[in-house]
Design an enzyme around this catalytic site. Structure first.
Site, PDB file in Angstrom:
ATOM      1  CD  GLU A  72       2.539   5.364  -5.647  1.00 12.18           C
ATOM      2  OE1 GLU A  72       2.974   4.666  -6.653  1.00 12.18           O
ATOM      3  OE2 GLU A  72       1.059   5.674  -5.599  1.00 12.18           O
ATOM      4  CD  GLU A 102       3.605   8.457  -8.830  1.00  3.45           C
ATOM      5  OE1 GLU A 102       2.985   9.461  -8.765  1.00  3.45           O
ATOM      6  OE2 GLU A 102       3.122   7.315  -9.257  1.00  3.45           O
ATOM      7  CG  ASN A 117       0.309   9.423  -5.515  1.00  2.00           C
ATOM      8  OD1 ASN A 117       0.017   9.937  -6.559  1.00  2.00           O
ATOM      9  ND2 ASN A 117       0.868   8.144  -5.602  1.00  2.00           N
ATOM     10  CG  PHE A 139      -8.608  -7.517 -18.224  1.00  2.00           C
ATOM     11  CD1 PHE A 139      -9.007  -7.733 -16.799  1.00  2.00           C
ATOM     12  CD2 PHE A 139      -7.890  -8.134 -18.767  1.00  2.00           C
ATOM     13  CE1 PHE A 139      -8.522  -8.861 -16.137  1.00  2.00           C
ATOM     14  CE2 PHE A 139      -7.303  -9.549 -18.048  1.00  2.00           C
ATOM     15  CZ  PHE A 139      -7.596  -9.910 -16.732  1.00  2.00           C
TER      16      PHE A 139
END
Length: 702
Positions: free
Chosen positions: A275, A292, A294, A352
């Site tokens: 990322e 990072e 993943n 939300f």
């Protein structure tokens, strides 16, 4: 090849892995908690094993129970899905010791990349650009304030083992750090068992780009183009697309080669994602930084599958079995455009807030048959909606022609009608994926598919997703991670409707009212002669009255004849209006439901209540008295079902507007409830540790 695979996850990803496994002829084993005993992934599997109670920490996160289930069922491999356990080095090692293959990267790569702090140190040592920040241990809130001040605001506080938007706080000031640091530590500990936090500079106007990698155990690793994941809310991805409208071929190559080099440095194989945060203002293509890696499959992997023709789950399984990739970087394709929308159980009309409950109706749009994959590696293409019975299907969606080819729809889900959306797990209900030869075509297909998505019970974000798809800024590709906050600063209140759409909805409402009246007049046993249904109606939508005439010659709205083709039978839940022109599409799918004195019509990202009255009756509504809503501002009301983890005040305390009063945890996220006005706490009706229902009173102010 493996004979039996255990999927150490739940929901749509468990179903997704099982579909590929079954296509490969591999038997499947599901694991489940008490909350998921009758979940689709359990019913889909050849075998299933109970793990424990509903909380993930007592079931899905217990590695020893997963391994025991694999041994009991004779599974020779374990797929972790999105990684309930995939970032656990010890779990991968335990699999190896037990003689069970782990469908994922090697333990050393998990250890190196799974820790955000250590991975940034590795990336920096390898010459990869990293965001300026502090990667050491942070002792206290005061220490965090000192570090943040040294880096310069705004800064981002992140849980070291975090992911999926959890354990992250943005701070623009010292007060933000003091309020958010401890909450970030708690979320990291609760969700990932690690309360370490690091702080880094927040790049303003950023774009979130990620590179999909796949590698084998023979030293081959390639990048499968990029995905744009900039549309986020609370650092949780909402919309993803591949490729990115911002990335040039030169950028793609530079990012991909850098991601491959980083993966090679730690001996990586299987699927993984690097990322990057990219400065949208830097047109040179060089302003990207490592965030990072993943070490697992990502939620947004379908868009990569759609543009490459590869099945990433199949490739992961084959790599775990020791097979080579079978293709090179030069053979990776980039075909068309794909967009994924995450359908969440949350209410965009109420800030939300998370929503739970029974799926009273769940009827996703009809999926399009996908062509057999012809991309590199010959991956297996799948249409991924779950089917467990012969329930009624939605009508086919009239999909737009997209730049020389027809768009297609894919739904990845792990729920079914009548099931429960639980407070214990992630709020994602389904993923809606579209593909088309062009980006405009993929967007148009999303809008059409969202209109046809029936979902009742918990609050959901379908209207909001449609509004994003229609937004001029999204359609132009001018994206940043601040898109939602910038475009909806006062919250979401439905997508704006133009005059043409409102006229079409008025016509549909009057047509449906005519059909209902015609049905009523045909009921046997009525006194007198059968009356003809009214032909002239007044339809009020959004406080605007429309004069509508329905006859055998057509439909007139405000004196103008509309060229529409409609069909409606009382009881229908969906109407397709042919002839309505919206964004170049002549088809408009409208969800319709009976409402008091009319209908509720949902289309193009908003619901509209249409009051439909015969023209001779409508003038008398001017004499009706409107009901005044009660004043609830003196109550602190729980906005969503959740756990009261902190209560900051007691009876008799003086509070100021904006002051934190309580913290409610729902779906693994902490929500701070603040005072709307200045006052004194009159009484407290709840205590720390209570499970609260939506709209439950927590305290009352004088």
């Amino acid at each position: 090849m493996f004979k039996k695979i255990l999927v150490a996850n739940r929901g749509e990803i468990a179903c997704r892995v099982m579909r590929t496994a079954k296509a490969m002829g591999i038997k499947t084993v599901a694991v489940y908690s008490d909350a998921d005993a009758r979940a689709p992934h359990v019913l889909m599997a050849d075998e299933s094993v109970r793990l424990g109670p509903a909380p993930a920490a007592e079931s899905y996160l217990k590695a020893e129970l997963i391994l025991l289930a694999a041994k009991e069922t004779g599974a020779d491999c374990i797929h972790p899905g999105y990684g309930f356990l995939s970032e656990r080095e010890s779990f991968a090692l335990a699999c190896a010791e037990a003689g069970i293959a782990f469908v994922g990267p090697p333990p050393n790569a998990i250890a190196a990349m799974g820790d955000k702090i250590e991975s940034k140190k590795l990336a920096k040592a390898a010459g990869v650009n990293v965001v300026p920040g502090y990667l050491g241990e942070i002792d206290s809130t005061d220490h965090a304030v000192e570090i943040a001040g040294g880096i310069g605001y705004p800064v981002m506080m992140k849980a070291s083992a975090g992911g999926g938007g959890k354990g992250m706080r943005l701070a623009y000031s010292e007060q933000d750090v003091r309020e958010g640091f401890e909450a970030t530590k708690r979320e990291g500990l609760a969700s990932f068992g690690d309360d370490r936090v690091f702080i880094e500079k927040f790049i303003e106007s950023p774009r979130h780009i990620e590179i999909q990698l796949i590698g084998d155990q023979h030293g081959n690793i390639v990048y499968l183009n990029e995905r744009e994941c900039s549309i986020q809310r609370r650092h949780q991805k909402v919309v993803e697309e591949a490729p990115s409208p911002f990335v040039t071929p030169k950028m793609r190559k530079a990012m991909g080669e850098q991601a491959v080099a980083l993966a090679q440095a730690v001996g990586y194989f299987s699927a993984g994602t690097v990322e990057l945060i990219v400065s949208g203002a830097d047109t040179t293509g060089e302003g990207f930084y490592f965030l990072e890696m993943n070490t697992r499959l990502q939620v947004e992997h379908p868009v990569t599958e759609e543009i490459t023709g590869l099945d990433l789950v199949e490739l992961m399984i084959r790599v775990a079995a020791g097979e080579p990739l079978g293709f090179t970087q030069d053979e990776v394709k980039l075909n068309g455009w794909s967009i994924e929308n995450r359908v969440y159980a949350e209410d965009p009309y109420r800030g939300f807030l998370p929503s739970i409950g029974r799926l009273v109706r769940y009827n996703p749009p009809e999926t399009s048959p996908l062509p057999q994959a012809g991309g590199a590696g010959g991956g297996h293409a799948l249409s991924s909606t779950v089917t467990l019975d012969d329930g009624a299907s939605p009508p086919p969606i009239p999909l737009p022609q997209a730049g020389g080819g027809e768009a297609r729809v894919r739904v990845d889900d792990g729920v079914r009608e009548g099931g429960e959306v639980s407070m214990f797990y992630d709020p994602m209900i389904a993923k809606l994926i579209t593909w088309a030869p062009t980006r405009d075509g993929a967007i148009a297909a999303q809008i059409a598919a969202l209109d046809a998505f029936e979902l009742e019970g918990p609050g959901n974000n379908i209207d909001f997703l449609s509004a994003i798809m229609q937004h001029p800024r999204f359609q132009s590709g001018a994206l940043t991670t601040g898109f939602i906050a910038e475009e909806y600063p006062d919250g979401f209140h439905g997508a704006p409707a133009d005059a043409e759409l409102l006229k079409t909805l008025a016509a549909v409402a009057a047509f449906a009212a005519t059909a209902e009246a015609d049905r009523a007049r045909r009921i046997d046993g009525q006194l007198g002669k059968r009356l003809r249904p009214p032909a002239d109606w007044v339809v009020s939508i959004d406080k605007i009255d429309h004069a509508v005439t329905v006859s055998t010659d057509g439909i007139m709205v405000d004196g103008e004849e509309l060229d529409l083709s409609l069909e409606y039978t009382p009881g229908d839940r969906m109407v397709v209006a042919d002839g309505h022109e919206t964004d170049g599409d002549e088809h408009l799918t409208i969800r319709i439901a009976k409402a008091r004195a009319g209908f509720k019509l949902t289309a193009r990202g908003a619901s509209h209540v249409a009051r439909v009255l015969p023209a001779r009756v409508a003038p008398y509504t001017a004499h009706l008295i409107e009901k005044v809503a009660p004043d609830l501002s003196k109550f602190l009301i729980c906005p969503m079902p959740g756990l009261l983890v902190r209560l900051d005040v007691a009876a008799g305390d003086r509070v100021e507007a904006g002051q934190p009063l309580a913290v409610v945890e729902a779906m693994k996220m902490e929500n701070i409830l603040r005072a709307e006005k200045t006052g004194t706490v009159k009484s407290v009706a709840a205590k720390t540790g209570d499970s609260l229902a939506v709209d439950q009173v927590i305290l009352e102010l004088d």
